[in-house]
Design an enzyme around this catalytic site. Structure first.
Site, PDB file in Angstrom:
ATOM      1  N   GLU A   1      43.784 -86.771  15.899  1.00 55.65           N
ATOM      2  CA  GLU A   1      42.982 -87.814  15.251  1.00 55.65           C
ATOM      3  C   GLU A   1      41.573 -87.857  15.847  1.00 55.65           C
ATOM      4  O   GLU A   1      40.866 -88.864  15.733  1.00 55.65           O
ATOM      5  CB  GLU A   1      43.672 -89.173  15.356  1.00 55.65           C
TER       6      GLU A   1
ATOM      7  N   LEU B   1      38.117 -85.445  30.076  1.00 56.83           N
ATOM      8  CA  LEU B   1      39.347 -84.733  30.388  1.00 56.83           C
ATOM      9  C   LEU B   1      39.825 -85.020  31.808  1.00 56.83           C
ATOM     10  O   LEU B   1      41.012 -84.894  32.100  1.00 56.83           O
ATOM     11  CB  LEU B   1      39.137 -83.229  30.186  1.00 56.83           C
TER      12      LEU B   1
ATOM     13  N   GLY C   1      28.952 -81.477  33.562  1.00 54.54           N
ATOM     14  CA  GLY C   1      27.969 -81.596  32.484  1.00 54.54           C
ATOM     15  C   GLY C   1      28.529 -81.143  31.149  1.00 54.54           C
ATOM     16  O   GLY C   1      27.860 -80.465  30.376  1.00 54.54           O
TER      17      GLY C   1
ATOM     18  N   LYS D   1      31.792 -86.005   8.229  1.00 55.25           N
ATOM     19  CA  LYS D   1      33.258 -86.086   8.208  1.00 55.25           C
ATOM     20  C   LYS D   1      33.676 -87.455   7.675  1.00 55.25           C
ATOM     21  O   LYS D   1      33.233 -88.482   8.181  1.00 55.25           O
ATOM     22  CB  LYS D   1      33.791 -85.880   9.635  1.00 55.25           C
TER      23      LYS D   1
HETATM   24  P1  FAD Z   1      34.374 -80.138  30.280  1.00 56.75           P
HETATM   25  O1  FAD Z   1      33.724 -79.836  28.991  1.00 56.75           O
HETATM   26  O2  FAD Z   1      35.452 -79.242  30.745  1.00 56.75           O
HETATM   27  O3  FAD Z   1      33.263 -80.255  31.372  1.00 56.75           O
HETATM   28  C1  FAD Z   1      33.551 -80.180  32.757  1.00 56.75           C
HETATM   29  C2  FAD Z   1      32.274 -80.024  33.524  1.00 56.75           C
HETATM   30  O4  FAD Z   1      32.554 -80.073  34.915  1.00 56.75           O
HETATM   31  C3  FAD Z   1      31.545 -78.707  33.279  1.00 56.75           C
HETATM   32  O5  FAD Z   1      30.162 -78.924  33.200  1.00 56.75           O
HETATM   33  C4  FAD Z   1      31.860 -77.905  34.531  1.00 56.75           C
HETATM   34  O6  FAD Z   1      30.860 -76.958  34.826  1.00 56.75           O
HETATM   35  C5  FAD Z   1      31.896 -79.017  35.563  1.00 56.75           C
HETATM   36  N1  FAD Z   1      32.636 -78.658  36.775  1.00 56.75           N
HETATM   37  C6  FAD Z   1      33.965 -78.513  36.913  1.00 56.75           C
HETATM   38  N2  FAD Z   1      34.271 -78.128  38.170  1.00 56.75           N
HETATM   39  C7  FAD Z   1      33.094 -78.043  38.838  1.00 56.75           C
HETATM   40  C8  FAD Z   1      32.729 -77.687  40.162  1.00 56.75           C
HETATM   41  N3  FAD Z   1      33.631 -77.316  41.068  1.00 56.75           N
HETATM   42  N4  FAD Z   1      31.427 -77.711  40.481  1.00 56.75           N
HETATM   43  C9  FAD Z   1      30.484 -78.076  39.584  1.00 56.75           C
HETATM   44  N5  FAD Z   1      30.767 -78.407  38.308  1.00 56.75           N
HETATM   45  C10 FAD Z   1      32.056 -78.395  37.942  1.00 56.75           C
HETATM   46  N6  FAD Z   1      37.694 -84.214  21.365  1.00 56.75           N
HETATM   47  C11 FAD Z   1      37.290 -84.798  20.219  1.00 56.75           C
HETATM   48  O7  FAD Z   1      36.779 -85.919  20.263  1.00 56.75           O
HETATM   49  N7  FAD Z   1      37.426 -84.148  19.029  1.00 56.75           N
HETATM   50  C12 FAD Z   1      38.029 -82.950  18.926  1.00 56.75           C
HETATM   51  O8  FAD Z   1      38.112 -82.401  17.837  1.00 56.75           O
HETATM   52  C13 FAD Z   1      38.544 -82.349  20.096  1.00 56.75           C
HETATM   53  N8  FAD Z   1      39.194 -81.162  20.072  1.00 56.75           N
HETATM   54  C14 FAD Z   1      39.719 -80.652  21.215  1.00 56.75           C
HETATM   55  C15 FAD Z   1      40.501 -79.502  21.180  1.00 56.75           C
HETATM   56  C16 FAD Z   1      41.098 -79.025  22.348  1.00 56.75           C
HETATM   57  C17 FAD Z   1      41.983 -77.813  22.294  1.00 56.75           C
HETATM   58  C18 FAD Z   1      40.842 -79.648  23.587  1.00 56.75           C
HETATM   59  C19 FAD Z   1      41.416 -79.119  24.869  1.00 56.75           C
HETATM   60  C20 FAD Z   1      40.044 -80.778  23.630  1.00 56.75           C
HETATM   61  C21 FAD Z   1      39.503 -81.302  22.462  1.00 56.75           C
HETATM   62  N9  FAD Z   1      38.758 -82.465  22.490  1.00 56.75           N
HETATM   63  C22 FAD Z   1      38.330 -83.033  21.323  1.00 56.75           C
HETATM   64  C23 FAD Z   1      38.421 -83.100  23.765  1.00 56.75           C
HETATM   65  C24 FAD Z   1      36.983 -82.751  24.130  1.00 56.75           C
HETATM   66  O9  FAD Z   1      36.826 -81.364  24.201  1.00 56.75           O
HETATM   67  C25 FAD Z   1      36.634 -83.350  25.485  1.00 56.75           C
HETATM   68  O10 FAD Z   1      36.972 -84.702  25.496  1.00 56.75           O
HETATM   69  C26 FAD Z   1      35.164 -83.252  25.738  1.00 56.75           C
HETATM   70  O11 FAD Z   1      34.697 -81.962  25.536  1.00 56.75           O
HETATM   71  C27 FAD Z   1      34.833 -83.690  27.124  1.00 56.75           C
HETATM   72  O12 FAD Z   1      35.122 -82.703  28.069  1.00 56.75           O
HETATM   73  P2  FAD Z   1      34.672 -82.988  29.548  1.00 56.75           P
HETATM   74  O13 FAD Z   1      33.216 -83.224  29.564  1.00 56.75           O
HETATM   75  O14 FAD Z   1      35.557 -84.054  30.100  1.00 56.75           O
HETATM   76  O15 FAD Z   1      35.063 -81.642  30.299  1.00 56.75           O
END
Ligand code: FAD
Length: 497
Positions: A341, A332, A11, A76
Site C-alpha cells: 500500500e 528502514l 542520506g 498516482k
Molecule cells: P536507505 O535508502 O537504505 O538509505 C540508507 C543510508 O544510510 C544511505 O545513504 C547509506 O549510504 C547510509 N549508510 C548506511 N550505513 C552507513 C555507514 N556505515 N556509513 C555511512 N552511511 C551509511 N516505500 C514507499 O513509500 N513506496 C514504495 O513503493 C516502496 N517500495 C519499496 C520496495 C522495496 C522492495 C523495499 C525494500 C522498500 C520499499 N519502500 C517503499 C521503502 C522505501 O524504499 C524506504 O522507506 C525509503 O527508501 C527510505 O530508505 P532509507 O532512507 O531508510 O534507507
C-alpha cells in the site's frame, strides 16, 4: 544539555526528508549534518506514494511541477490489485471518497443495498479516481468546485527514489545543511549513559552531536548496532521476506496508478515513471526459489528489462522503540512493511512530524520519548493490519502460500475490523489511523468479503430513490472524467522531465 548539533546518519529518502523538514522548522537554531556513504549507497526502491506526501512537499516549499520534472514523476490515483481474492479478480483501491454520503450514512451502505437488489453498478463507477484510472485521465482537484467530484480527486506520485533524494539534498544544501561523505566505522557512546556522542568515519573524522537521527537503512547502525534496541518480527503475519526489483522500458499508455499483481508466492509491483517502469516481485522464500521468482518477474514485464534483477532481503516488523536515548530511527532503520500500500515514505513523513512536535530542547524528557514511541507503534500497527487484510481475505487455494495466508490467525485489532464489516458493512477508523473508511471498504468488497446486511438507515430511501441516487452519482462521475485530459498529455503540458 542544549541540542545544538543534529547528526543525520544516512542520506536515503529518510535522511534527506528529515534534513529538509528540520532545516525548515529549526531555521538555523541547530546545526544539521547529514553523513552518508556513496560506497554503501541507498536502497534505491520506494517509488510509489500516497496523497499525504503532497503536504510534506507543500510544507517544504516544493513546487509540484518542478518536483515532478526533477524526479521523472507521474501521477498516482490508487492501486490496482489483480488476482488477490481469486485468480482473475481485479479491483482498485482508489484514493479519496466513494460516491456521496447522505445524512449520517456512508455512500457504500446505500450502494450495498442497491447492489443486492441489482440496481447498482460496480463500486468503481462511483469513485472519481477509479474511473479516471480506468480511462488513464488526470487532473488535480478543483477546490473551487466544492459540490462536484472534481473537488474530491486525491492524488499521489510515482517517482525515481534516487532522484528524489538528490532533489531534496539540493534544497537542504541551499538551506545550510552540511553533507559529509564517508563510511561510519565506529559509534562512540557515553560510558555510563550509553548516549551516542559521536560517529567516527573511515577517514578518522569524528562527527559529534547531541541528537542523532538514524536513517542508515535496514542495518540500523545506531538504533540497533550501537543501542541494541531489539526488533519485533511480524513474519508470521506477513511471510514475504525478499524482493527482486528491475526496471523495464515504458509501455505505450502511461497509467496513473500502481499495479500489484498476486502470484503463487507473493506479488509483483508495476510503477510507471516518465522514462521507465519500475517492477518488483515481493515473495516468500519458503515457498519459491530465487530463480523461479526472477523468471516470474521477467516474464511479466511490459517491455525490455533495463538491468539485471536486484535482490533485497528484509524482515517485516518494527524496532521495539524508534526513539531510544538520544537516537531517533526513521525509515528502514525503524521498521519495514512491504510496499503493498506504498506506506513506507508516509511513515517516514509521519515520524518526522512527530519528531518536530516532541523536538528536544534542554536534554530529553522521557514522557515525550514514550509518547513518540507509542504514536509511532500505533502508525505501524494500523498500517500492518491493513496490509495483512490483503493476504487474509483471499479465496485462493492454488498454492501452499495462499492456503497458509487464508488460514492464519490475524492480530485481534484486524479480526475485530473484519467481524464488524462482515456483520453490517461497518468500518470504524480508530483514532487517527492512516487508512480511512473508503480504503478498507474497497479492499473488503474487492476481495469478496460481503456484509451479511446493510445499515437499516439505508432504507430511508425507497428503492426507486436509491436507484436514482446511484444513477445520478455514476453519471456525474462519468461526465467529469469525460472532460479531463489524458494523464500523458497532462504531464507533457505541465511537468515533462
Ligand atoms: P536507505 O535508502 O537504505 O538509505 C540508507 C543510508 O544510510 C544511505 O545513504 C547509506 O549510504 C547510509 N549508510 C548506511 N550505513 C552507513 C555507514 N556505515 N556509513 C555511512 N552511511 C551509511 N516505500 C514507499 O513509500 N513506496 C514504495 O513503493 C516502496 N517500495 C519499496 C520496495 C522495496 C522492495 C523495499 C525494500 C522498500 C520499499 N519502500 C517503499 C521503502 C522505501 O524504499 C524506504 O522507506 C525509503 O527508501 C527510505 O530508505 P532509507 O532512507 O531508510 O534507507
Amino acid at each position: 544539555m542544549q541540542i545544538k548539533d543534529v547528526v543525520i546518519v544516512g542520506g536515503g529518502t529518510a535522511g534527506w526528508m528529515c534534513a529538509t523538514a528540520l532545516s525548515m522548522v529549526l531555521r538555523g537554531r541547530c546545526n544539521i549534518r547529514v553523513v552518508e556513504s556513496d560506497e554503501i549507497g541507498i536502497v534505491g526502491v520506494g517509488e510509489a506514494t500516497i496523497p499525504m506526501i503532497q503536504r510534506f512537499n507543500e510544507l517544504a516549499g516544493i513546487d509540484e511541477h518542478t518536483f515532478m520534472k526533477a524526479t521523472m514523476g507521474t501521477y498516482k490515483l490508487g492501486i490496482e490489485f489483480v488476482n488477490w481474492g481469486r485468480v482473475g479478480d481485479r479491483y482498485m483501491h482508489g484514493f479519496g471518497p466513494i460516491g456521496q454520503d447522505l445524512w449520517t450514512l456512508r455512500f457504500d451502505q446505500y450502494w450495498h443495498r442497491m447492489r443486492q437488489l441489482g440496481k447498482a453498478k460496480d463500486l468503481e463507477a462511483y469513485s472519481i479516481t477509479r474511473m479516471m484510472s480506468k480511462a488513464n485521465k488526470f487532473m488535480p482537484a478543483r477546490h473551487d468546485q466544492p459540490n462536484s467530484p472534481f473537488s474530491s480527486i486525491a492524488h499521489a506520485y510515482h517517482f525515481d527514489a534516487g532522484l528524489y533524494a538528490r532533489f531534496l539534498r539540493g534544497l537542504c544544501e541551499q538551506r545550510g545543511v552540511v553533507r559529509t561523505e564517508g563510511k561510519i566505522v565506529r559509534v562512540q557512546q557515553h560510558a555510563e549513559t550509553g548516549f551516542v556522542e559521536a560517529v567516527e568515519l573511515e577517514s578518522g573524522e569524528r562527527v559529534a552531536g547531541q541528537l542523532f537521527i538514524d536513517c542508515s537503512g535496514f542495518r540500523g547502525l545506531l538504533i540497533e548496532g550501537a543501542l541494541q534496541t531489539g526488533y519485533e518480527d511480524w513474519n508470521h503475519w506477513l511471510p514475504c521476506d525478499r524482493a527482486l526489483a528491475v526496471p523495464c522500458e515504458s509501455a505505450p499508455v502511461l497509467t496513473p496508478y500502481t499495479r500489484a499483481t498476486a502470484h503463487s508466492a507473493g506479488w509483483q509491483w508495476r510503477i510507471p515513471l516518465q522514462h521507465r517502469i519500475g517492477n518488483g516481485h515481493v515473495y516468500c522464500s519458503a515457498h519459491i526459489s530465487d530463480d523461479e521468482a526472477a523468471s516470474t518477474l521477467l516474464s511479466r514485464l511490459d517491455g525490455r528489462a533495463l538491468a539485471e534483477p536486484r535482490q533485497i532481503r528484509f524482515r517485516t516488523g518494527m524496532r521495539k522503540k524508534s526513539w531510544n536515548k538520544n537516537v531517533v530511527a526513521l525509515g528502514l532503520a525503524s521498521g519495514f512493511l512491504e510496499p503493498l500500500e506504498s506506506t513506507s515514505i508516509h511513515l517516514i513523513q509521519a515520524a518526522i512530524a512527530r519528531l518536530v512536535k516532541f523536538f528536544p530542547d534542554q536534554g530529553f524528557n522521557q514522557a515525550e520519548v514514550d509518547e513518540f514511541n507509542r504514536q509511532n507503534r500505533f502508525d505501524y500497527e494500523s498500517v500492518r493490519d491493513f496490509v495483512i487484510l490483503h493476504y487474509k481475505a483471499t479465496q485462493r487455494d492454488d498454492s501452499e502460500f495462499w492456503k497458509q495466508c487464508a488460514a492464519m490467525a490475524v492480530p485481534d485489532t484486524l479480526q475485530a475490523k473484519i467481524d464488524l464489516f462482515k456483520a453490517r458493512g461497518e468500518v470504524i477508523r480508530r483514532d487517527n489511523e492512516l487508512f480511512a473508511e473508503p480504503g478498507w471498504v474497497q479492499v473488503f468488497y474487492g476481495q469478496n468479503i460481503i456484509p451479511a446486511a446493510h445499515h437499516p438507515l439505508a432504507e430511508l430511501l425507497t428503492v426507486e430513490e436509491g436507484a436514482e441516487f446511484m444513477t445520478n452519482v455514476s453519471e456525474v462521475v462519468a461526465a467529469c472524467v469525460q472532460a479531463m485530459p489524458d494523464h500523458a498529455a497532462y504531464i507533457r503540458q505541465f511537468c515533462a522531465a
